[in-house]
Design an enzyme around this catalytic site. Structure first.
Site, PDB file in Angstrom:
ATOM      1  N   TYR A 204       0.843  -1.201   0.000  1.00 49.90           N
ATOM      2  CA  TYR A 204       0.000   0.000   0.000  1.00 49.90           C
ATOM      3  C   TYR A 204       0.879   1.252   0.000  1.00 49.90           C
ATOM      4  O   TYR A 204       0.703   2.154  -0.831  1.00 49.90           O
ATOM      5  CB  TYR A 204      -0.919   0.001   1.219  1.00 49.90           C
ATOM      6  CG  TYR A 204      -1.782   1.238   1.338  1.00 49.90           C
ATOM      7  CD1 TYR A 204      -2.912   1.402   0.547  1.00 49.90           C
ATOM      8  CD2 TYR A 204      -1.461   2.247   2.250  1.00 49.90           C
ATOM      9  CE1 TYR A 204      -3.709   2.535   0.655  1.00 49.90           C
ATOM     10  CE2 TYR A 204      -2.251   3.381   2.366  1.00 49.90           C
ATOM     11  CZ  TYR A 204      -3.373   3.518   1.572  1.00 49.90           C
ATOM     12  OH  TYR A 204      -4.151   4.656   1.681  1.00 49.90           O
ATOM     13  N   LYS A 208       1.554   4.174  -2.921  1.00 50.35           N
ATOM     14  CA  LYS A 208       1.403   5.602  -2.638  1.00 50.35           C
ATOM     15  C   LYS A 208       2.703   6.365  -2.899  1.00 50.35           C
ATOM     16  O   LYS A 208       2.680   7.568  -3.203  1.00 50.35           O
ATOM     17  CB  LYS A 208       0.942   5.813  -1.199  1.00 50.35           C
ATOM     18  CG  LYS A 208      -0.474   5.296  -0.922  1.00 50.35           C
ATOM     19  CD  LYS A 208      -1.526   6.047  -1.728  1.00 50.35           C
ATOM     20  CE  LYS A 208      -2.930   5.641  -1.346  1.00 50.35           C
ATOM     21  NZ  LYS A 208      -3.972   6.396  -2.080  1.00 50.35           N
TER      22      LYS A 208
END
EC number: 1.1.1.-
Length: 330
Positions: A204, A208
């Site tokens: 994740y 990002k």
């Protein structure tokens, strides 16, 4: 080092009025997206577009929003429109972009909120890792599809359009630095699709990282008098994102959330601060909560700068096969 208690965040300043404004928010049917939508409507946004994967769920949310007493008090007759957008699918992004351009004359604010965090590598229809597809690739395509349209709207209104992208401070600790570094001569995008490069609890944040690197490359190419782009991290917020975790991990995370997570209302304040409150000084910047932050040590490092350069080139090459790129992305 993670602080046990997150800093206090103040509410949005008084006096914000969105009468006459049109806002698009992705992932608007749950969590912070839904909360930000409620706040936008209470601030008297004239039109809010709920860009959602599940249209039936989106329509149910729209009905609930229209019946919300607090919204009715401040904004009795807003236009709430539901449009299908599955950010796991390039074709859906293109269909949504076409529909938006054809049906909505001007969009003043675009909030890129939709995102996922999976603990195993899954493939999207594109062949890419699904977490990276949803959080990165599709958002880049959406920006490419809508940038000229947003710029044209800014010309009409005399004010810059806004793109506010939900990021994460998790990008500051990336697997690309030590656990799964990119090898010499290896492509960034190819690396992200390799099974052995998938570090579950860091994917994740890695996705990002790509987002914030792309923004750092894009912002200097944009005229902030026409489009302001920024990215923010709302911190740990009490949403259902942990529902994708296995039960034993979900229980642990839920215990941590019980004393550390912010109420979803506060997450909404942080998103809308970036979209509505901060000005040109935020262009091309990453905000932790409401504070403009410096680039991470990894991004500033020679290795990080090389990845950022390669990422831009590879991403533009891929997106350029899907759509006609605006001048700023060539």
């Amino acid at each position: 080092m993670v602080n046990i208690i997150q800093p206090k965040v103040d509410p949005l300043p008084t006096g914000i009025g969105l009468t006459g404004k049109t806002v698009v928010i992705t992932g608007a049917s749950a969590g912070m997206g839904l909360e930000a939508t409620k706040q936008l409507l209470r601030l008297r946004a004239s039109t809010v577009i709920l860009a959602v994967r599940n249209v039936a769920k989106g329509e149910a949310c729209a009905t609930s929003l229209r019946q919300d007493r607090r919204i009715q008090t401040h904004n009795p007759k807003p236009t709430i429109k539901v449009m299908e957008l599955d950010v796991d699918d390039y074709h859906s992004v293109q269909r949504f972009s076409k529909q938006l351009r054809e049906e909505i004359p001007v969009v003043h604010i675009l909030i890129l909120n939709a995102g996922i965090g999976l603990l195993k590598l899954e493939r999207s229809a594109s062949g890419h890792d699904r977490t990276t597809q949803v959080n990165y690739y599709s958002n880049v395509l959406l920006i490419a599809e809508l940038l000229p349209y947003l710029q044209a709207g800014a010309e009409k209104t005399g004010s810059p359009a806004r793109i506010s992208w939900v990021g994460s401070r998790a990008h500051e600790v990336t697997s690309l630095e030590k656990k799964a570094p990119i090898k010499p001569g290896e492509g960034v995008l190819a690396h992200m699709d390799k099974e052995e490069a998938f570090v579950p609890f860091q994917r994740y944040g890695d996705s990002k990282l790509l987002c914030v690197m792309f923004m750092y490359n894009l912002a200097p190419r944009l005229d902030p008098k026409k489009v302001i782009i920024n990215m923010m991290c709302p911190g740990m917020v009490n949403t259902n994102m942990s529902d994708v975790l296995p039960m034993h991990l979900r229980l642990i995370v839920n215990v941590v959330k019980s004393f550390r997570a912010r109420p979803v209302e506060v997450g909404g304040w942080i998103i809308l601060n970036s979209a509505l409150v901060v000005g040109p000084e935020s262009h091309g910047k990453f905000l932790n909560d409401k504070t403009i932050s410096d680039k991470s040590a990894f991004i500033k490092s020679p290795a990080g700068q090389e990845i950022q350069k390669k990422l831009w080139e590879e991403t533009i090459n891929e997106i350029g096969t899907l759509t006609t790129l605006p001048a700023e992305l060539k």
